[in-house]
Scaffold this motif. Sequence first.
Motif, PDB file in Angstrom:
ATOM      1  N   UNK A   1       0.851  -1.172   0.000  1.00 24.96           N
ATOM      2  CA  UNK A   1       0.000   0.000   0.000  1.00 24.96           C
ATOM      3  C   UNK A   1       0.897   1.237   0.000  1.00 24.96           C
ATOM      4  N   UNK A   2       0.523   2.199  -0.800  1.00 25.40           N
ATOM      5  CA  UNK A   2       1.289   3.437  -0.902  1.00 25.40           C
ATOM      6  C   UNK A   2       1.011   4.337   0.298  1.00 25.40           C
ATOM      7  N   UNK A   3       2.006   5.139   0.645  1.00 22.43           N
ATOM      8  CA  UNK A   3       1.842   6.128   1.701  1.00 22.43           C
ATOM      9  C   UNK A   3       2.007   7.503   1.084  1.00 22.43           C
ATOM     10  N   UNK A   4       1.181   8.452   1.509  1.00 23.95           N
ATOM     11  CA  UNK A   4       1.304   9.825   1.025  1.00 23.95           C
ATOM     12  C   UNK A   4       1.016  10.778   2.182  1.00 23.95           C
ATOM     13  N   UNK A   5       1.523  11.984   2.056  1.00 24.43           N
ATOM     14  CA  UNK A   5       1.366  12.983   3.110  1.00 24.43           C
ATOM     15  C   UNK A   5       0.012  13.666   2.980  1.00 24.43           C
ATOM     16  N   UNK A   6      -0.752  13.656   4.065  1.00 28.32           N
ATOM     17  CA  UNK A   6      -2.006  14.394   4.149  1.00 28.32           C
ATOM     18  C   UNK A   6      -1.735  15.632   4.990  1.00 28.32           C
ATOM     19  N   UNK A   7      -2.075  16.808   4.468  1.00 22.44           N
ATOM     20  CA  UNK A   7      -1.810  18.068   5.176  1.00 22.44           C
ATOM     21  C   UNK A   7      -3.137  18.676   5.616  1.00 22.44           C
ATOM     22  N   UNK A   8      -3.267  18.897   6.919  1.00 28.13           N
ATOM     23  CA  UNK A   8      -4.453  19.550   7.460  1.00 28.13           C
ATOM     24  C   UNK A   8      -4.405  21.046   7.142  1.00 28.13           C
ATOM     25  N   UNK A  43      -0.195  20.675  10.063  1.00 30.67           N
ATOM     26  CA  UNK A  43       0.092  19.333  10.552  1.00 30.67           C
ATOM     27  C   UNK A  43      -0.020  18.378   9.366  1.00 30.67           C
ATOM     28  N   UNK A  44       1.059  17.614   9.131  1.00 27.52           N
ATOM     29  CA  UNK A  44       1.090  16.632   8.049  1.00 27.52           C
ATOM     30  C   UNK A  44       1.209  15.245   8.642  1.00 27.52           C
ATOM     31  N   UNK A  45       0.516  14.291   8.039  1.00 29.41           N
ATOM     32  CA  UNK A  45       0.559  12.908   8.507  1.00 29.41           C
ATOM     33  C   UNK A  45       0.777  11.988   7.320  1.00 29.41           C
ATOM     34  N   UNK A  46       1.647  11.005   7.503  1.00 31.76           N
ATOM     35  CA  UNK A  46       1.933  10.019   6.467  1.00 31.76           C
ATOM     36  C   UNK A  46       0.909   8.898   6.578  1.00 31.76           C
ATOM     37  N   UNK A  47      -0.070   8.908   5.651  1.00 30.11           N
ATOM     38  CA  UNK A  47      -1.199   7.976   5.720  1.00 30.11           C
ATOM     39  C   UNK A  47      -1.228   7.062   4.499  1.00 30.11           C
ATOM     40  N   UNK A  48      -1.826   5.867   4.640  1.00 30.13           N
ATOM     41  CA  UNK A  48      -1.953   4.959   3.491  1.00 30.13           C
ATOM     42  C   UNK A  48      -2.862   5.567   2.424  1.00 30.13           C
ATOM     43  N   UNK A  49      -2.508   5.292   1.193  1.00 25.05           N
ATOM     44  CA  UNK A  49      -3.255   5.837   0.066  1.00 25.05           C
ATOM     45  C   UNK A  49      -3.586   4.696  -0.891  1.00 25.05           C
ATOM     46  N   UNK A  50      -4.814   4.670  -1.369  1.00 24.86           N
ATOM     47  CA  UNK A  50      -5.236   3.649  -2.312  1.00 24.86           C
ATOM     48  C   UNK A  50      -5.784   4.317  -3.563  1.00 24.86           C
ATOM     49  N   UNK A  51      -5.627   3.640  -4.684  1.00 24.45           N
ATOM     50  CA  UNK A  51      -6.161   4.183  -5.930  1.00 24.45           C
ATOM     51  C   UNK A  51      -7.681   4.070  -5.998  1.00 24.45           C
ATOM     52  N   UNK A  52      -8.234   3.139  -5.244  1.00 24.35           N
ATOM     53  CA  UNK A  52      -9.666   2.891  -5.275  1.00 24.35           C
ATOM     54  C   UNK A  52     -10.318   3.360  -3.988  1.00 24.35           C
ATOM     55  N   UNK A  53     -11.548   3.814  -4.109  1.00 26.72           N
ATOM     56  CA  UNK A  53     -12.296   4.201  -2.912  1.00 26.72           C
ATOM     57  C   UNK A  53     -12.784   2.942  -2.212  1.00 26.72           C
ATOM     58  N   UNK A  54     -12.982   3.017  -0.894  1.00 23.67           N
ATOM     59  CA  UNK A  54     -13.463   1.834  -0.178  1.00 23.67           C
ATOM     60  C   UNK A  54     -14.848   1.415  -0.661  1.00 23.67           C
ATOM     61  N   UNK A  55     -15.114   0.106  -0.615  1.00 25.96           N
ATOM     62  CA  UNK A  55     -16.421  -0.388  -1.030  1.00 25.96           C
ATOM     63  C   UNK A  55     -17.479   0.048  -0.028  1.00 25.96           C
TER      64      UNK A  55
END
Length: 66
Positions: A1-8, A43-55
């Motif tokens: 699973x990819x990780x990407x930075x989410x910035x609040x 505030x930035x957090x390194x969160x999992x990123x998916x190409x697909x939205x959850x079912x």
Amino acid sequence: MKLSWFVHEPVDTETANELLSRYASRHIQTRKTLAADPRLWLVSALLPHSEWEPRQDRTYQNSMWE
């Protein structure tokens, strides 16, 4: 699973510290940097990123309702 930075969005010091403590309790890597406005923090957090939205959960859905 990819990780990407989410910035609040920019938040005050109290909120930034609360976010950092909540992420730390879940063992998520975070960063706190000063925003353009010196009273606020980013505030930035390194969160999992998916190409697909959850079912969508279909537990309580009936085909008759659709």
